[in-house]
Design an enzyme around this catalytic site. Structure first.
Site, PDB file in Angstrom:
ATOM      1  NE  ARG A 154      -1.313  -1.491   3.667  1.00  9.45           N
ATOM      2  CZ  ARG A 154      -1.409  -1.553   4.989  1.00  9.45           C
ATOM      3  NH1 ARG A 154      -2.506  -1.244   5.585  1.00  9.45           N
ATOM      4  NH2 ARG A 154      -0.356  -1.919   5.721  1.00  9.45           N
ATOM      5  CD  GLU A 155       0.614   4.827  -4.284  1.00 12.61           C
ATOM      6  OE1 GLU A 155       0.394   6.020  -4.063  1.00 12.61           O
ATOM      7  OE2 GLU A 155       0.393   4.281  -5.376  1.00 12.61           O
ATOM      8  CG  LEU A 250     -15.531  -2.552   7.721  1.00 11.22           C
ATOM      9  CD1 LEU A 250     -16.026  -3.342   8.928  1.00 11.22           C
ATOM     10  CD2 LEU A 250     -16.571  -2.630   6.593  1.00 11.22           C
ATOM     11  N   GLY A 253     -16.773   7.376   4.165  1.00 11.07           N
ATOM     12  CA  GLY A 253     -16.359   8.728   3.815  1.00 11.07           C
ATOM     13  C   GLY A 253     -16.446   8.973   2.329  1.00 11.07           C
ATOM     14  CB  CYS A 260      -4.709  -0.298  -6.869  1.00 13.02           C
ATOM     15  SG  CYS A 260      -2.951  -0.468  -7.218  1.00 13.02           S
ATOM     16  NE  ARG A 327      -0.465   6.732  -9.549  1.00 12.96           N
ATOM     17  CZ  ARG A 327       0.335   5.668  -9.646  1.00 12.96           C
ATOM     18  NH1 ARG A 327       0.520   5.071 -10.809  1.00 12.96           N
ATOM     19  NH2 ARG A 327       0.954   5.198  -8.581  1.00 12.96           N
TER      20      ARG A 327
HETATM   21  C1  UDX Z   1       1.600   0.145 -10.234  1.00 18.61           C
HETATM   22  C2  UDX Z   1       1.336  -1.157 -10.954  1.00 18.61           C
HETATM   23  O1  UDX Z   1       2.498  -1.556 -11.590  1.00 18.61           O
HETATM   24  C3  UDX Z   1       0.157  -1.008 -11.821  1.00 18.61           C
HETATM   25  O2  UDX Z   1      -0.144  -2.196 -12.440  1.00 18.61           O
HETATM   26  C4  UDX Z   1      -0.930  -0.633 -10.919  1.00 18.61           C
HETATM   27  O3  UDX Z   1      -2.166  -0.763 -11.484  1.00 18.61           O
HETATM   28  C5  UDX Z   1      -0.666   0.728 -10.422  1.00 18.61           C
HETATM   29  O4  UDX Z   1       0.454   0.647  -9.646  1.00 18.61           O
HETATM   30  P1  UDX Z   1       3.005   2.180 -10.371  1.00 18.61           P
HETATM   31  O5  UDX Z   1       4.328   1.661  -9.970  1.00 18.61           O
HETATM   32  O6  UDX Z   1       2.180   2.836  -9.328  1.00 18.61           O
HETATM   33  O7  UDX Z   1       2.175   1.011 -11.028  1.00 18.61           O
HETATM   34  O8  UDX Z   1       3.021   3.058 -11.647  1.00 18.61           O
HETATM   35  P2  UDX Z   1       4.046   4.202 -12.040  1.00 18.61           P
HETATM   36  O9  UDX Z   1       4.457   4.955 -10.841  1.00 18.61           O
HETATM   37  O10 UDX Z   1       3.411   4.894 -13.182  1.00 18.61           O
HETATM   38  O11 UDX Z   1       5.320   3.365 -12.515  1.00 18.61           O
HETATM   39  C6  UDX Z   1       5.533   2.798 -13.735  1.00 18.61           C
HETATM   40  C7  UDX Z   1       6.956   3.129 -14.176  1.00 18.61           C
HETATM   41  O12 UDX Z   1       7.271   2.430 -15.361  1.00 18.61           O
HETATM   42  C8  UDX Z   1       7.158   4.603 -14.467  1.00 18.61           C
HETATM   43  O13 UDX Z   1       8.252   5.087 -13.718  1.00 18.61           O
HETATM   44  C9  UDX Z   1       7.410   4.656 -15.972  1.00 18.61           C
HETATM   45  O14 UDX Z   1       8.290   5.695 -16.335  1.00 18.61           O
HETATM   46  C10 UDX Z   1       8.002   3.285 -16.205  1.00 18.61           C
HETATM   47  N1  UDX Z   1       7.869   2.795 -17.586  1.00 18.61           N
HETATM   48  C11 UDX Z   1       6.679   2.821 -18.220  1.00 18.61           C
HETATM   49  C12 UDX Z   1       8.989   2.251 -18.209  1.00 18.61           C
HETATM   50  O15 UDX Z   1      10.078   2.226 -17.647  1.00 18.61           O
HETATM   51  N2  UDX Z   1       8.849   1.756 -19.462  1.00 18.61           N
HETATM   52  C13 UDX Z   1       7.670   1.789 -20.139  1.00 18.61           C
HETATM   53  O16 UDX Z   1       7.605   1.327 -21.278  1.00 18.61           O
HETATM   54  C14 UDX Z   1       6.548   2.324 -19.490  1.00 18.61           C
HETATM   55  C1  UDX Z   2      -4.225  -0.818  -2.419  1.00 20.88           C
HETATM   56  C2  UDX Z   2      -4.171  -2.189  -1.717  1.00 20.88           C
HETATM   57  O1  UDX Z   2      -4.494  -2.004  -0.323  1.00 20.88           O
HETATM   58  C3  UDX Z   2      -2.794  -2.805  -1.871  1.00 20.88           C
HETATM   59  O2  UDX Z   2      -2.786  -4.090  -1.288  1.00 20.88           O
HETATM   60  C4  UDX Z   2      -2.484  -2.899  -3.362  1.00 20.88           C
HETATM   61  O3  UDX Z   2      -1.184  -3.424  -3.572  1.00 20.88           O
HETATM   62  C5  UDX Z   2      -2.599  -1.538  -4.033  1.00 20.88           C
HETATM   63  O4  UDX Z   2      -3.893  -0.995  -3.782  1.00 20.88           O
HETATM   64  P1  UDX Z   2      -3.388   1.658  -1.919  1.00 20.88           P
HETATM   65  O5  UDX Z   2      -4.206   2.042  -3.107  1.00 20.88           O
HETATM   66  O6  UDX Z   2      -1.977   2.137  -1.835  1.00 20.88           O
HETATM   67  O7  UDX Z   2      -3.318   0.058  -1.776  1.00 20.88           O
HETATM   68  O8  UDX Z   2      -4.144   2.197  -0.603  1.00 20.88           O
HETATM   69  P2  UDX Z   2      -5.231   1.651   0.415  1.00 20.88           P
HETATM   70  O9  UDX Z   2      -4.729   1.871   1.778  1.00 20.88           O
HETATM   71  O10 UDX Z   2      -5.699   0.309   0.089  1.00 20.88           O
HETATM   72  O11 UDX Z   2      -6.424   2.695   0.179  1.00 20.88           O
HETATM   73  C6  UDX Z   2      -7.109   2.804  -1.044  1.00 20.88           C
HETATM   74  C7  UDX Z   2      -8.194   3.843  -0.960  1.00 20.88           C
HETATM   75  O12 UDX Z   2      -9.264   3.390  -0.136  1.00 20.88           O
HETATM   76  C8  UDX Z   2      -7.758   5.176  -0.383  1.00 20.88           C
HETATM   77  O13 UDX Z   2      -8.324   6.225  -1.160  1.00 20.88           O
HETATM   78  C9  UDX Z   2      -8.351   5.181   0.998  1.00 20.88           C
HETATM   79  O14 UDX Z   2      -8.631   6.495   1.460  1.00 20.88           O
HETATM   80  C10 UDX Z   2      -9.628   4.400   0.775  1.00 20.88           C
HETATM   81  N1  UDX Z   2     -10.148   3.749   2.000  1.00 20.88           N
HETATM   82  C11 UDX Z   2      -9.411   2.784   2.627  1.00 20.88           C
HETATM   83  C12 UDX Z   2     -11.414   4.075   2.485  1.00 20.88           C
HETATM   84  O15 UDX Z   2     -12.111   4.933   1.915  1.00 20.88           O
HETATM   85  N2  UDX Z   2     -11.896   3.432   3.590  1.00 20.88           N
HETATM   86  C13 UDX Z   2     -11.182   2.466   4.231  1.00 20.88           C
HETATM   87  O16 UDX Z   2     -11.694   1.923   5.222  1.00 20.88           O
HETATM   88  C14 UDX Z   2      -9.896   2.135   3.737  1.00 20.88           C
END
Ligand code: UDX
Ligand code: UDX
Length: 434
Positions: A154-155, A250, A253, A260, A327
Site C-alpha cells: 500500500r502506498e 470499513l 467517507g 489501484c 491518481r
Molecule cells: C503500479 C502497478 O504496476 C500497476 O499495475 C498498478 O495498477 C498501479 O500501480 P506504479 O508503480 O504505481 O504502477 O506506476 P508508475 O508509478 O506509473 O510506474 C511505472 C513506471 O514504469 C514509471 O516510472 C514509468 O516511467 C516506467 N515505464 C513505463 C517504463 O520504464 N517503461 C515503459 O515502457 C513504461
Molecule cells: C491498495 C491495496 O491495499 C494494496 O494491497 C495494493 O497493492 C494496491 O492498492 P493503496 O491504493 O496504496 O493500496 O491504498 P489503500 O490503503 O488500500 O487505500 C485505497 C483507498 O481506499 C484510499 O483512497 C483510501 O482512502 C480508501 N479507503 C481505505 C477508504 O475509503 N476506507 C477504508 O476503510 C480504507
C-alpha cells in the site's frame, strides 16, 4: 542471481530497494532519465516513508544500482520483474502497451535463460500474453519462463508492507521457475503460496476488488445510518468485531481513490464480461464510490447554499495520507466540481501540492495554495477535510475558528468527534453520523 526491476514507479522503486535490502543484487531501470538520475543518488522521485533510507544504504553497500539502458539491464540479469504501469483505457480495460513493449525488448535481448515476472496488477492471462510475445520475437534456441508475483504493498506504508508481507503469491508453470522464485523469497517461505499463473493473477485482482467492495459496502451502510439514528463508526466497529468480517477497510467517507482500486474493479468487471460472467456486483461498488463525490458536494451546499464566490478551504489532496500520489484522488473530482460552481479555493496538503499544481495551476481569485492549514482557512466560508492526514487531526481548531469567515466544517473522512467540534462553536457535517 541478479534481479532487474523494469519500471521504477511507485511499485518498482520500492521493490528494487527492498529486494536489495533482502540481500539480492538489483538493478532498476526506467524510461524517464530524471527518475534514474535521482534514484542513483539515493533520492526517491515519490514521497514514500523510509524509501530514501533504503535506497541510500543499499547503493552504498553496492548491491543496488540504476540504469537507463534497458537492453543491457535485461542481458545482465537472471530474473526480470516487470513493474511498468497499465493505465486504464476509456472502456475500463487496462492498456497493456507498455507491458507488450517491454516483453518485446526482453525477447530481443534474451541471451540466456531468464524468468520474466509480472509484478504490476494486470488482467488475468497477461502472463500468457507476455510468454507469447517473447516467444514470437526471441531467438529460437533461447529459453525463458514467465511467472506472476503480484505486489500487495500500500502506498504510504509500502516499504514495511514489502518487508513484512502477510503473504507472497507466486504463480509459475515450471519447477525451475518455482525454485528460483522460492529462492528469492527464502526469508518468507512460511508465507509463500505457489499457484498456477492464472490463479496468482486472479488473487491480486480479486483482493483489490474485494477491499473496494468492502469500502463501498460501508459507504452504503453510512447512507442508511444518515437516514436513521445510527452511527456508522459504531456500526463498523460492531461489524468488525466479528472475526469473519474484520475491522479494516470499513471507514466510511469520500470513498476509495488511488492507482489501484478504481482501475482494478473496472478492469476485473471488463475481464469478467468479456468471459461471459455477470459482474454487476463490482459495477455497483464502483457506482456507489463515484456517488460519494455527489453526496459530499451536496453536504457542502447544504452547509453554505450557493457555492459561487464562496471561499472554500480544502485540506488534503493526496488520495490517502502519507503519500504525494493524486491518481484518482477524490480531491481532484471535488475541486473540479467546486470550480464549476464558481467557488474560490485555497488548497493545502503536506506532500501533494506540487502534483496538484500540475492539474490546477494557481489562478488569482480562483485557486491558491496555502503554506499551512491555518493559511488555507483564512476568511473561508467552509473548511473541507478530504484526506485524513494526522496533521489535520491535531489542528488547533480554536485558531481555525478565529481566522475563518464562517465556522463550518464538512469532513469527508470523519476525523473529528462531532460533539467536540460543535462544542467549540463549529457547524459540523460528516458521513453516516449526526
Ligand atoms: C503500479 C502497478 O504496476 C500497476 O499495475 C498498478 O495498477 C498501479 O500501480 P506504479 O508503480 O504505481 O504502477 O506506476 P508508475 O508509478 O506509473 O510506474 C511505472 C513506471 O514504469 C514509471 O516510472 C514509468 O516511467 C516506467 N515505464 C513505463 C517504463 O520504464 N517503461 C515503459 O515502457 C513504461
Ligand atoms: C491498495 C491495496 O491495499 C494494496 O494491497 C495494493 O497493492 C494496491 O492498492 P493503496 O491504493 O496504496 O493500496 O491504498 P489503500 O490503503 O488500500 O487505500 C485505497 C483507498 O481506499 C484510499 O483512497 C483510501 O482512502 C480508501 N479507503 C481505505 C477508504 O475509503 N476506507 C477504508 O476503510 C480504507
Amino acid at each position: 542471481m541478479k534481479i532487474a526491476v523494469i519500471g521504477t514507479g511507485y511499485v518498482g522503486l520500492v521493490s528494487a530497494a527492498c529486494f536489495a535490502e533482502l540481500g539480492h543484487d538489483v538493478i532498476g531501470t526506467d524510461v524517464v532519465s530524471e527518475k534514474i538520475d535521482k534514484a542513483s543518488r539515493g533520492i526517491a522521485h515519490i514521497y514514500e516513508p523510509g524509501l530514501e533510507d533504503l535506497l541510500k544504504t543499499n547503493l552504498k553497500k553496492g548491491n543496488l544500482s540504476f540504469s537507463l539502458d534497458l537492453d543491457e539491464t535485461i542481458q545482465s540479469s537472471d530474473v526480470l520483474f516487470v513493474c511498468v504501469n497499465t493505465p486504464q483505457k476509456e472502456d475500463g480495460s487496462a492498456d497493456m502497451t507498455y507491458v507488450e513493449g517491454v516483453s518485446k525488448r526482453i525477447a530481443e535481448n534474451l541471451n540466456d535463460y531468464k524468468v520474466v515476472v509480472e509484478k504490476s496488477t494486470v488482467p488475468v492471462q497477461t502472463s500468457m500474453w507476455i510468454k507469447r510475445a517473447i516467444d514470437l520475437y526471441k531467438k529460437k534456441d533461447k529459453t525463458f519462463d514467465v511467472a506472476s508475483n503480484p505486489e500487495f504493498l500500500r502506498e504510504g506504508s509500502a516499504v514495511s508492507d514489502f518487508l513484512n508481507p502477510d503473504r507472497i503469491i507466486v504463480g509459475v508453470e515450471t519447477e525451475k521457475a518455482k525454485d528460483i522464485m522460492i529462492k528469492i523469497y527464502e526469508k518468507y517461505k512460511d508465507r509463500l503460496l505457489v499457484t498456477n499463473i492464472d490463479t496468482a493473477e486472479i488473487i491480486k485482482h480479486a483482493s483489490n476488488s474485494f477491499l473496494a467492495l468492502k469500502i463501498s459496502y460501508i459507504n452504503l451502510i453510512s447512507e442508511l445510518c444518515e437516514k436513521t439514528d445510527a452511527n456508522v463508526e459504531l456500526a463498523a466497529k460492531g461489524m468488525g468485531l466479528d472475526e469473519r468480517i474484520g475491522s479494516q477497510f470499513l471507514r466510511a467517507g469520500l470513498g476509495y481513490g488511488g492507482s489501484c482500486f478504481p482501475k482494478d474493479i473496472r478492469a476485473l468487471s471488463r475481464i469478467g464480461e468479456d468471459l461471459g460472467v455477470n459482474m454487476n456486483l463490482l459495477k455497483e461498488a464502483d457506482r456507489i464510490n463515484l456517488k460519494r463525490i455527489d453526496v459530499f458536494v451536496e453536504k457542502i451546499k447544504k452547509a453554505i447554499w450557493v457555492l459561487k464566490d464562496k471561499k472554500i478551504a480544502v485540506l488534503g489532496l493526496s488520495f490517502k495520507p502519507e503519500t504525494d500520489d493524486i491518481r484518482e484522488a477524490p480531491s481532484i473530482k471535488v475541486i473540479k466540481r467546486l470550480l464549476e460552481e464558481g467557488a474560490s479555493l485555497s488548497l493545502y496538503d503536506p506532500k501533494a501540492m506540487e502534483n496538484v499544481k500540475k492539474v490546477f495551476p494557481e489562478k488569482p481569485s480562483q485557486i491558491s495554495y496555502a503554506k499551512s492549514p491555518y493559511e488555507a482557512a483564512e476568511k473561508a466560508n467552509v473548511l473541507l477535510i478530504i484526506t485524513e492526514w494526522d496533521e489535520f487531526r491535531e489542528l488547533d481548531l480554536n485558531k481555525i475558528k478565529e481566522v475563518m469567515a464562517n465556522s463550518i466544517i464538512v469532513d469527508g473522512r470523519n476525523i473529528f468527534e462531532p460533539a467536540k467540534v460543535r462544542e467549540l462553536g463549529f457547524e459540523y457535517y460528516s458521513f453516516g453520523r449526526k
